[in-house]
Enzyme design. Structure first.
Site, PDB file in Angstrom:
ATOM      1  N   HIS A  76      43.534  27.316  49.030  1.00  0.00           N
ATOM      2  CA  HIS A  76      42.104  27.457  48.744  1.00  0.00           C
ATOM      3  C   HIS A  76      41.671  26.394  47.731  1.00  0.00           C
ATOM      4  CE1 HIS A  76      38.301  29.177  47.424  1.00  0.00           C
ATOM      5  NE2 HIS A  76      38.348  30.001  48.469  1.00  0.00           N
ATOM      6  N   SER A 121      39.080  37.619  42.649  1.00  0.00           N
ATOM      7  CA  SER A 121      38.236  36.794  43.522  1.00  0.00           C
ATOM      8  C   SER A 121      38.749  36.855  44.949  1.00  0.00           C
ATOM      9  CB  SER A 121      38.275  35.327  43.084  1.00  0.00           C
ATOM     10  OG  SER A 121      37.841  35.181  41.768  1.00  0.00           O
ATOM     11  N   LYS A 174      45.825  34.970  39.688  1.00  0.00           N
ATOM     12  CA  LYS A 174      45.051  36.216  39.759  1.00  0.00           C
ATOM     13  C   LYS A 174      45.761  37.213  40.683  1.00  0.00           C
ATOM     14  CE  LYS A 174      40.317  34.544  38.854  1.00  0.00           C
ATOM     15  NZ  LYS A 174      39.965  35.371  37.695  1.00  0.00           N
ATOM     16  N   PRO A 194      46.841  30.065  49.957  1.00  0.00           N
ATOM     17  CA  PRO A 194      47.369  29.294  48.821  1.00  0.00           C
ATOM     18  C   PRO A 194      46.719  27.908  48.694  1.00  0.00           C
ATOM     19  CG  PRO A 194      49.130  29.848  50.399  1.00  0.00           C
ATOM     20  CD  PRO A 194      47.858  30.423  50.945  1.00  0.00           C
TER      21      PRO A 194
END
Length: 255
Positions: free
Chosen positions: A143, A135, A157, A141
């Site tokens: 988000h 994504s 991820k 960090p």
């Protein structure tokens, strides 16, 4: 011209919304590909047609996925932890819904351990290419997606992406924008790096286009050893992307 041997491709997360599309697209191209799908449950297998080429396994358990990875040429990883909404949310009362991850299905277990297991098994089996779908948003960090269910999903991820990029296996890392359940093949696709597309008005993409880019990435050397953000122009603007070699050639970033 002699018929080229067909490549055997495994789609993991084949029961998910994007995974189903990738699995079906590959099946439709049976002149080029032999497809296998990996799903988590018998229920998911039934949902996508219960064919003999769909296997049930748990990516958190490397022993359960090793057999299905044997003999494949390429792996498309479309597995992802999925946050669930806590019951009792009433949109009429304002506020925001709360989310949680089911026990054992946190991003650390699915997006990190599960993806690492797939990469390790693929490397041991001599797989020639891995396409990993992640994504956009991983450079930040803080988000908002990381706060969902306290899962830090983008952080885990990204850790798996780094692991793949360091694995030595030819890879293509696709960091997709916001996923849309709309028709594919009719938009101009955009590639970028370092979440720059998130600053624009073009930060979404149909799932069908993500699935198509995964399959096209298997066919061009220009897609190997590359990582990129992927979004699209709104439907009806721009020129629908048909030349994927040119699209991949725009990308210079390895991570």
């Amino acid at each position: 011209m002699a018929d080229l041997p067909r490549s055997t491709i495994l789609v993991t997360g084949a029961g998910g919304r994007t995974g189903q599309i990738a699995y079906r697209k590959l099946k439709e191209r049976s002149d080029q590909f032999v497809v296998r799908g990996l799903v988590r449950t018998e229920e998911s297998k039934e949902k996508i047609g219960a064919a003999d080429d769909v296997f049930v396994g748990d990516i958190r358990d490397s022993g359960s996925i090793f057999p299905v990875i044997q003999g494949i040429d390429a792996l498309i990883i479309l597995t992802s932890a999925v946050p669930k909404m806590k019951p009792g949310f009433d949109p009429s009362k304002g506020g925001r819904p709360e989310f949680y991850f089911e026990e054992g299905a946190y991003p650390e277990q699915v997006d990190w351990i599960g993806q690492k297991n797939q990469i390790d098994a693929a490397k041991a089996a001599g797989v020639k290419q891995i396409v990993l779908v992640g994504s956009m948003g991983g450079t930040n960090p803080n988000h908002p997606l990381n706060s969902l269910g306290n899962g830090n999903i983008l952080i885990w991820k990204r850790k798996a992406e780094e692991y793949l990029a360091d694995s030595g296996i030819p890879y293509t890392i696709i960091r997709a924008g916001g996923l849309l359940d709309t028709e594919g093949g009719i938009r101009e696709l955009l590639v970028g790096k370092d979440d720059e597309l998130l600053q624009s008005q073009t930060k979404t993409i149909p799932r069908a286009d993500v699935a198509e880019v995964c399959i096209q990435a298997l066919q061009y050397d220009e897609a190997k050893f590359k990582a990129f953000d992927l979004a699209s122009k709104p439907e009806g603007t721009g020129t629908p992307t048909k030349d994927f070699k040119a699209l991949f050639s725009q990308i210079t970033t390895r991570f």
